[in-house]
Design an enzyme around this catalytic site. Structure first.
Site: not given
Ligand SMILES: CCCCCCCCCCCCCC(=O)CC(=O)SCCNC(=O)CCNC(=O)[C@H](O)C(C)(C)COP(=O)(O)OP(=O)(O)OC[C@H]1O[C@@H](n2cnc3c(N)ncnc32)[C@H](O)[C@@H]1OP(=O)(O)O
Ligand SMILES: NC(=O)C1=CN([C@@H]2O[C@H](COP(=O)(O)OP(=O)(O)OC[C@H]3O[C@@H](n4cnc5c(N)ncnc54)[C@H](O)[C@@H]3O)[C@@H](O)[C@H]2O)C=CC1
Length: 319
Positions: A154, A175, A187, A225
């Protein structure tokens, strides 16, 4: 451990005709069929599910059978949700689809024994540079010439992770977004050393997965991000100053800005440990930048083992 049948590995190219993994007669992207995903957590399991659902043979690697069993259970649950929609009127076809996907998926605790048959390695382990470098460095010595390495990091520079290997031209970033089965974006990140063929292979792989790829440079946070982290951090500072409750901030961003989740809900969804790794890493790299100042609230929650949804509690409770 085998989840389903493991098909006999076929190399993307016969070694005799391969130059750096690409046909010597015409430089074209390698065909990716066998994929190893390292890390069976939220992201790795999601990537494995989508890759196995789109005709790839996939091996999911983690450190223990127990973790892998949990990953496969999660994949089965997610596949059921996908099938409920995709095969709404054809439950038998849905069951057949799940069976086929699980047949294409195997698990292992020993990446070394799988690497020889992998066209692509996607790493999704803990967000720690040294741990990622160690695993790629070890596999680099054993991997076939043509194998492409990609990280799902990430926040870490792809070039820093790649520096532990001798295949800088065959290394890039992939990504994905959480939850992988639902989120359409990937990405695709090129470092200055990533070859055009590798980049094209990664773009093509993302499309075969049914995702929409965007091209990114290897800059902090890539695209999403770079914009998401300041927003999320600003939310936590607002809350820490007492200028809004977390519930109101979440409601405001959902109803006022159209986000599917508010910043605190999303943080719990991503995982507070992962978020802490990201912020600490950036803070270490750029200590003077007030943006990356650590959040006391976040540190406290992580130290109490409150990691968000995956542990049952984070900013909110999920039990
Ligand atoms: C404040 C804290 C300070 C900290 C600050 C620091 C910030 C650092 C952040 C860094 C983040 C890094 C992460 C990263 O690198 C990148 C990311 O991934 S960012 C995350 C991106 N994701 C989102 O933004 C998700 C947003 N949410 C959604 O899109 C929806 O809420 C979601 C699809 C997850 C769920 O939908 P929702 O309507 O809320 O719930 P439902 O449970 O009803 O689901 C709807 C629909 O989707 C199906 N479904 C959901 N999940 C799954 C799954 N895993 N597999 C299969 N299907 C799934 C579900 O069945 C529903 O289907 P229907 O047919 O509509 O019933
Ligand atoms: N959580 C998120 O929403 C997102 C996370 N990422 C990135 O993806 C990566 C994984 O994140 P998550 O799946 O959320 O973490 P997670 O904590 O859910 O899973 C990480 C997994 O890696 C395994 N692991 C750790 N060291 C290992 C090793 N040496 N060999 C094999 N397996 C090992 C752990 O046992 C664990 O099951 C990180 O780099 C994170 O930054 C990227 C996009 C979104």
């Amino acid at each position: 451990m085998s989840v389903g049948h493991i098909s006999t590995p076929t190399m993307a190219f016969c070694t005799r005709h391969v130059v750096r993994g690409f046909s010597s007669s015409a430089l074209r992207p390698a065909v990716i069929k066998h994929v190893m995903i390292i890390g069976g957590g939220q992201m790795g399991a999601g990537i494995a599910q989508v890759a196995a659902s789109t005709g790839h043979s996939v091996t999911l690697v983690d450190t223990s059978e127990e973790i892998l069993n949990k990953s496969v259970k999660g994949i089965e649950g997610s596949l059921k949700r996908v099938v409920k929609k995709k095969f709404a009127d054809k439950p038998e076809a849905g069951a057949e689809f799940i069976h086929k996907v699980l047949q294409s998926l195997s698990t292992s605790t020993h990446a070394e024994s799988v690497i020889q048959s992998s066209d692509l390695v996607v790493e999704a382990i803990v967000e720690n540079l040294k741990v990622k470098q160690e695993i790629f460095g070890r596999l680099d010595k054993l991997a076939p010439q043509h194998t492409i390495f990609a990280s799902n990091t990430s926040s870490l520079p792809i070039a820093d992770i790649a520096s532990s290997t001798s295949r800088l031209d065959r290394f890039g970033g992939l990504h994905f977004f959480n939850p992988v089965p639902m989120m359409k974006l990937v990405e695709v990140i090129a470092t200055p050393a990533t070859s055009q063929e590798t980049f094209d292979s990664l773009l093509n792989f993302s499309k075969v997965l049914g995702k929409t790829p965007v091209s990114c440079k290897d800059t902090p946070g890539f695209i999403v991000n770079r914009l998401l982290v300041p927003y999320m951090l600003e939310a936590v500072r607002l809350y820490e100053r007492g200028h809004g409750s977390k519930e109101d901030i979440d409601i405001a961003m959902k109803l006022g800005a159209g986000y599917p989740m508010g910043p605190f809900e999303l943080s719990d969804y991503v995982g507070l440990d992962t978020i802490k790794f990201i912020i600490d890493g950036w803070c270490e790299k750029d200590p003077g930048n007030p943006l990356f100042k650590s959040s006391e609230m976040l540190n406290k929650l992580v130290s109490e083992g409150k990691l968000g949804r995956k542990s049952g509690e984070g900013f909110y409770k999920y039990k």
